[in-house]
Structure formats: C-alpha cells, structure tokens
Design an enzyme around this catalytic site. Structure first.
Site: not given
Length: 271
Positions: A176, A124
C-alpha cells in the site's frame, strides 16, 4: 444675439463631433477585445474563416492538462487548420501526459498532416508524444530518445532514527505505501514496482516499433534510457529528418501539397 440659424449649425457640428468620438471609442473597445481574445483565447479570432497552418508548442514537463486537451480538440475539429506543426521542447514528464498527447496527435494525424519539430530537447515522454505525428524532424544537436520509464523515491528511516523521530503507519497490505519514506523497500515491494515499470516500458517499446517501422529487438537495444543527438537519431531511424520549421513546411508541401505560404497561427491553451 446669435441668429437661430447659427445655433442650429453649431448644434449639428457638436452632434457630428460626438458621433465621431463615440465611433472611435467603440472601435478602440473592439480592438482591445480582439487583442484579449488573441492573447487568452488561443488566437481564434485571427483565423476564423481562413485556411491556415496551426502551430502548437509543447514545452516544460508534460503532465495531465485539461486546457491543452481542449485546445487539441479545437484544432482537430477546425476544418480551416489544414496542417499542424508541433514544436517539441521538453525533458519528458508523466507516462500519462506523454501517452495522452501521443493519442491526440495520432488521432489528429489521421485527419490532417502533423509534423513534429524537436528543438533543444525532446526526451522520454516527449519522444513518445512525437511518435503520434506523421513526420518528425530535429536539429543535428537536438537531444532526444531517453526511451524508458523511471520511478524514483527515497526513504529517511536512518535519518529519523538519529533524530529520534518515529513513524506510525497503518496499512491494509504490504504494497500500500511502497515506496515509503519511513522504511526501506522490501524485495517483494521492489519486485511489484518493477513489474509496473516494465509494463509501461513494454508499451513504450511497442509504440516505437509501430511508428518507426523498426523490429522489436532493434528498439529494445536502443531503448536503454540513453539520449541521442538528432544526427544519431536519424541514423538509427528514430526520427525522419533533420531541420526545423522551414523543413517542416517543405515536407508538408512535398508530401501533402500544403501551400507553404499559408499563414502559421500559434494556438495556445485558453488561460
């Protein structure tokens, strides 16, 4: 009564002994100071004024690290560091941590040869960082790849209902608090988060295309998140060779005429 001449001789002997002990004490303090400098100051005192090969180790989860950044800058600017060996052994980390190290190694590789040595695991974000080196090698059994971007979370609204617990959330917009622990992810929130993940993924793919000299379609086929052994990665052109530190030194000598007998100095972030 002892003659004056004998007293003078005794005083000279005593003074000589005191001077010797003072010199030994100072030498001991200097040795301690050098030892502390080597342990906590990145090993700088041991290579001042001499050509050497710098070695750094990237291990554990990769995150933002200001002290590592300072170490990388020091090596970059050190003209005595003729080459750099990067020992890589990490499962990955944040996209920011991987990209930052990639950019630092990329800049460094423009001034001096940098070779990456994958050890047990380089996946990764660690694989992303490895792309910043001039040459990267691994053992045949090394696990690497895992090319992709991941966001994981969980929500406990049903568990909270069973416990009789309620959440109070006041937010300025639907996105949010996504993903939220207190409520299931909506389709709109999932779509926005997916766009963010895909944007980071596109950047990852672009880096591999540029550094591995593979076409976009090939990289996308390989970049489905799976890991590869070092042997598989070499066949797929995701790495440049098989080996470890000895092979890294051989490549530095063959490709850049770096003397393999130069001392290898392990550089660590200042603690």
């Amino acid at each position: 009564m002892q003659p004056v001449s004998d007293l003078l001789i005794d005083r000279k002997r005593l003074k000589s002994k005191l001077t010797t002990w003072r010199m030994l004490a100072l030498a001991g303090l200097f040795a301690v100071a050098v030892g502390v400098g080597n342990r906590f100051g990145g090993g700088a005192p041991s290579h001042i004024g001499r050509n050497y090969i710098a070695q750094i180790s990237i291990a554990d989860v990769m995150v933002d690290d200001a002290k590592r950044d300072a170490m990388m800058k020091e090596i970059l600017e050190d003209t005595n560091a003729k080459a750099v060996i990067v020992q890589l052994d990490s499962p990955g980390g944040t996209t920011f941590g991987g990209e930052t190290l990639y950019l630092q190694l990329k800049e460094m590789s423009k001034k001096k040869p940098v070779v990456g040595v994958m050890r047990t695991l380089c996946a990764s974000a660690c694989y992303m960082a490895a792309m910043g080196t001039n040459h990267v090698i691994a053992r045949e059994s090394t696990l690497t790849g895992s090319i992709g971007v991941l966001l994981q979370s969980f929500e406990v609204s049903r568990l909270a209902d069973k416990l009789g617990v309620g959440f109070i959330t006041i937010k300025s917009g639907e996105m949010k608090d996504a993903p939220s622990l207190s409520e299931p992810l909506t389709e709109a929130q999932r779509a926005v988060l997916s766009e963010t993940i895909l944007d980071s993924y596109e950047h990852f793919v672009k880096l591999i295309v540029e550094n591995c000299k593979l076409d976009d379609a090939t990289v996308r086929k390989l970049a489905d998140g799976r890991v590869y052994t070092g042997n598989e990665a070499l066949k797929l052109q995701l790495i440049d060779g098989i080996g470890s530190t000895d092979e890294a030194l051989a490549w530095l000598n063959t490709a850049h005429k770096i003397d393999p007998k130069l001392k290898i100095i392990e550089i660590e972030p200042e603690r």
